[in-house]
Design a protein around this motif. Structure first.
Motif, PDB file in Angstrom:
ATOM      1  N   ALA A 209       0.830  -1.204   0.000  1.00 29.46           N
ATOM      2  CA  ALA A 209       0.000   0.000   0.000  1.00 29.46           C
ATOM      3  C   ALA A 209       0.868   1.259   0.000  1.00 29.46           C
ATOM      4  N   ARG A 210       1.980   1.221   0.728  1.00 31.99           N
ATOM      5  CA  ARG A 210       2.878   2.383   0.773  1.00 31.99           C
ATOM      6  C   ARG A 210       3.600   2.577  -0.560  1.00 31.99           C
ATOM      7  N   GLN A 211       3.987   1.470  -1.171  1.00 28.68           N
ATOM      8  CA  GLN A 211       4.680   1.559  -2.460  1.00 28.68           C
ATOM      9  C   GLN A 211       3.788   2.168  -3.538  1.00 28.68           C
ATOM     10  N   HIS A 212       2.521   1.750  -3.563  1.00 31.63           N
ATOM     11  CA  HIS A 212       1.598   2.210  -4.611  1.00 31.63           C
ATOM     12  C   HIS A 212       0.743   3.387  -4.166  1.00 31.63           C
ATOM     13  N   GLN A 213       0.855   3.755  -2.878  1.00 30.37           N
ATOM     14  CA  GLN A 213       0.091   4.869  -2.311  1.00 30.37           C
ATOM     15  C   GLN A 213      -1.415   4.735  -2.564  1.00 30.37           C
ATOM     16  N   LYS A 214      -1.900   3.516  -2.316  1.00 30.19           N
ATOM     17  CA  LYS A 214      -3.349   3.277  -2.374  1.00 30.19           C
ATOM     18  C   LYS A 214      -3.677   2.084  -1.473  1.00 30.19           C
ATOM     19  N   PRO A 215      -4.889   2.028  -0.968  1.00 33.18           N
ATOM     20  CA  PRO A 215      -5.235   0.961  -0.010  1.00 33.18           C
ATOM     21  C   PRO A 215      -5.215  -0.413  -0.646  1.00 33.18           C
TER      22      PRO A 215
ATOM     23  N   TYR B 268      -4.204   0.619   4.701  1.00 35.95           N
ATOM     24  CA  TYR B 268      -3.828   1.907   4.110  1.00 35.95           C
ATOM     25  C   TYR B 268      -2.340   2.175   4.344  1.00 35.95           C
ATOM     26  N   PRO B 269      -1.742   3.040   3.518  1.00 36.84           N
ATOM     27  CA  PRO B 269      -0.301   3.301   3.654  1.00 36.84           C
ATOM     28  C   PRO B 269       0.104   3.770   5.050  1.00 36.84           C
TER      29      PRO B 269
ATOM     30  N   ASP C  61     -10.319  -6.973  -8.502  1.00 37.34           N
ATOM     31  CA  ASP C  61      -9.092  -6.875  -9.303  1.00 37.34           C
ATOM     32  C   ASP C  61      -7.900  -6.440  -8.461  1.00 37.34           C
ATOM     33  N   GLN C  62      -8.153  -5.678  -7.392  1.00 37.35           N
ATOM     34  CA  GLN C  62      -7.064  -5.135  -6.583  1.00 37.35           C
ATOM     35  C   GLN C  62      -6.846  -5.896  -5.269  1.00 37.35           C
ATOM     36  N   ALA C  63      -7.680  -6.908  -5.015  1.00 38.50           N
ATOM     37  CA  ALA C  63      -7.601  -7.620  -3.732  1.00 38.50           C
ATOM     38  C   ALA C  63      -6.627  -8.785  -3.806  1.00 38.50           C
ATOM     39  N   VAL C  64      -6.156  -9.205  -2.634  1.00 37.95           N
ATOM     40  CA  VAL C  64      -5.288 -10.380  -2.527  1.00 37.95           C
ATOM     41  C   VAL C  64      -5.982 -11.384  -1.612  1.00 37.95           C
TER      42      VAL C  64
END
Length: 463
Positions: A20-26, A159-160, A95-98
């Motif tokens: 989240a910190r790398q991509h700056q999105k939750p 979140y970041p 699409d964005q979940a793990v």
């Protein structure tokens, strides 16, 4: 969606926060664990300590139960294309979940539970102020019971700026609460008063509808009425759901809590079920009470099977559902004649529908085409909904709307929210409706709605 083998929860959360910190999105993560068998009603009851946003779903035809506690994410629609909007948000979320899941059991992982109002153009908010027009929730903690196996899904939006140890500590604290060996006591539901809302005015509305049908303004309309109940103390959600589950074996048992209000019920009417690409829908319309003896029950059932009004009402539903399903499915199979579907207090005419969902369509595409069926709105569809909005004396809210769930593996099921009640602290509004055609008699329709109110009344302080 990325499927990753489950490791330690600490490693998963620390890694997700770094991402989240790398991509700056939750980043949404979903972790599925196999757990020992647990009482779903106690799980629901204990969950109130964590959050006043809980949900419950039990299938009418298989051993399958979902209990959601808290909120990882909510999906709200803000436009008239509410089903498409929810589907689009759901696709983006997935699409964005793990997902960390070694089991691949339906109803585990990222699952959305919730519903839609009957009429999105209804503007009078009361008594539904705490329920949005369209609301699907991904629970923070979800219990799934499938064929005597229990699974716990933990969903977390990270979140970041989040701190790993704080998130880990909160999850562990919540799980200790949910699996506490000391169950919370149930408080019995004691009724202190009951009021029918404008019964004579409702009968006049039925009479007016029969006149309008004879004039050719519409073919059929479903009119519902409200019964208000008071209690000696605030109603506990789990107690009501437990009683419904024990008394309404052939129904879908559901509950959705929103800001402390509960919408609960035991509905016999499936709208549509999807497993992979196999679709099942239900035509359920035409009603008669159960008999007091086996002989009387059989006589009433035969009367229903031969009654022209009920057969006409049922055929309206069959024809509409056939058209809706054929628009997005192949291999559609519908029996030529209905059979009886017995419940504790009532029996209905029932016709099953099976089909294969075409590629490119979703369960919500089917629900949009089906809602509202003639069994809940009338015919023609738009004219009947407009008529209900202009003439019915109450705001339906989620009553008679689609309620259910779907997961990220193309499984899901929606039912029609009838035989239901909206509970607000120490009071409740109960709802029931009936199909009006040109030869309907107001008093007979009134008595039919009274029978339909009995399942909810029986668990809200007695029959």
């Amino acid at each position: 969606m990325l499927h990753t083998k489950v490791s330690q929860i600490e490693e998963i959360i620390e890694g997700a926060i770094q991402t989240a910190r790398q991509h700056q999105k939750p980043q949404l993560i979903s972790i599925v664990d196999r757990i020992d068998n647990i009482d779903p009603f106690q799980f629901l009851h204990t969950g109130q300590i964590i959050d006043q946003h809980r949900s419950f779903w039990r299938s009418a035809e298989e051993e399958f139960t979902l209990v959601g506690i808290g909120t990882a994410s909510k999906l709200y629609a803000k436009t008239r294309t509410r089903f498409n909007e929810i589907q689009s948000m759901w696709n983006d979320l997935n699409d964005q979940a793990v997902l960390y899941d070694d089991f691949n059991v339906k109803g585990t992982g990222i699952v959305a539970l919730g519903g839609f109002s009957f009429d999105p153009e209804q503007r009078n908010g009361a008594p539904w102020e705490n329920f949005s027009d369209s609301q699907m929730t991904i629970p923070a903690y979800m219990l799934t019971i499938k064929d005597d196996q229990c699974f716990l899904t933990t969903n977390v939006f990270l979140y970041p700026e989040d701190h790993p140890q704080q998130i880990i500590r909160q999850i562990k604290e919540h799980q200790e609460i949910l699996f506490s060996p000391k169950p919370l006591p149930y408080e019995p539901v004691v009724r202190s008063g009951m009021e029918e809302v404008l019964p004579e005015e409702w009968k006049k509305t039925v009479e007016k509808a029969t006149d309008d049908i004879k004039k050719g303004l519409l073919e059929k309309v479903v009119l519902a009425r409200e019964l208000r109940v008071k209690f000696q103390a605030p109603v506990q959600l789990a107690e009501v759901i437990k009683d419904l589950a024990e008394t309404q074996n052939n129904s879908y048992i559901f509950a959705f809590e929103s800001d402390g209000d509960y919408f609960v019920g035991a509905t016999p009417e499936r709208l549509a079920k999807l497993e992979q690409d196999q679709l099942v829908s239900t035509c359920l319309a035409g009603t008669i009470p159960r008999g007091k003896t086996k002989e009387e029950d059989a006589e009433l059932g035969q009367e229903l099977l031969e009654d022209p009004k009920n057969l006409q009402e049922h055929q309206f539903v069959v024809d509409m559902i056939r058209g809706a399903v054929e628009a997005c499915c192949t291999n559609v199979d519908i029996p030529a004649s209905p059979v009886l579907y017995p419940l504790r207090n009532l029996q209905h005419l029932y016709t099953p529908v099976t089909a294969t969902l075409d590629e490119g369509y979703s369960l919500l595409d089917v629900i949009e085409r089906l809602h509202p069926t003639p069994a809940l709105g009338g015919l023609p569809q738009k004219a009947s909904v407009d008529y209900i909005r202009e003439n019915e004396t109450m705001n339906r809210g989620w009553y008679a709307g689609p309620i259910g769930w779907f997961d990220s593996s193309n499984n899901g099921e929606f039912a029609v929210a009838i035989r239901s009640a909206l509970i607000k602290n120490d009071s409740a509004s109960l709802f029931a409706g009936c199909g009006v055609v040109e030869d309907s008699e107001p008093e007979a329709e009134y008595e039919e709605t009274a029978v339909k109110l009995k399942p909810m009344l029986s668990v809200l302080g007695g029959s």
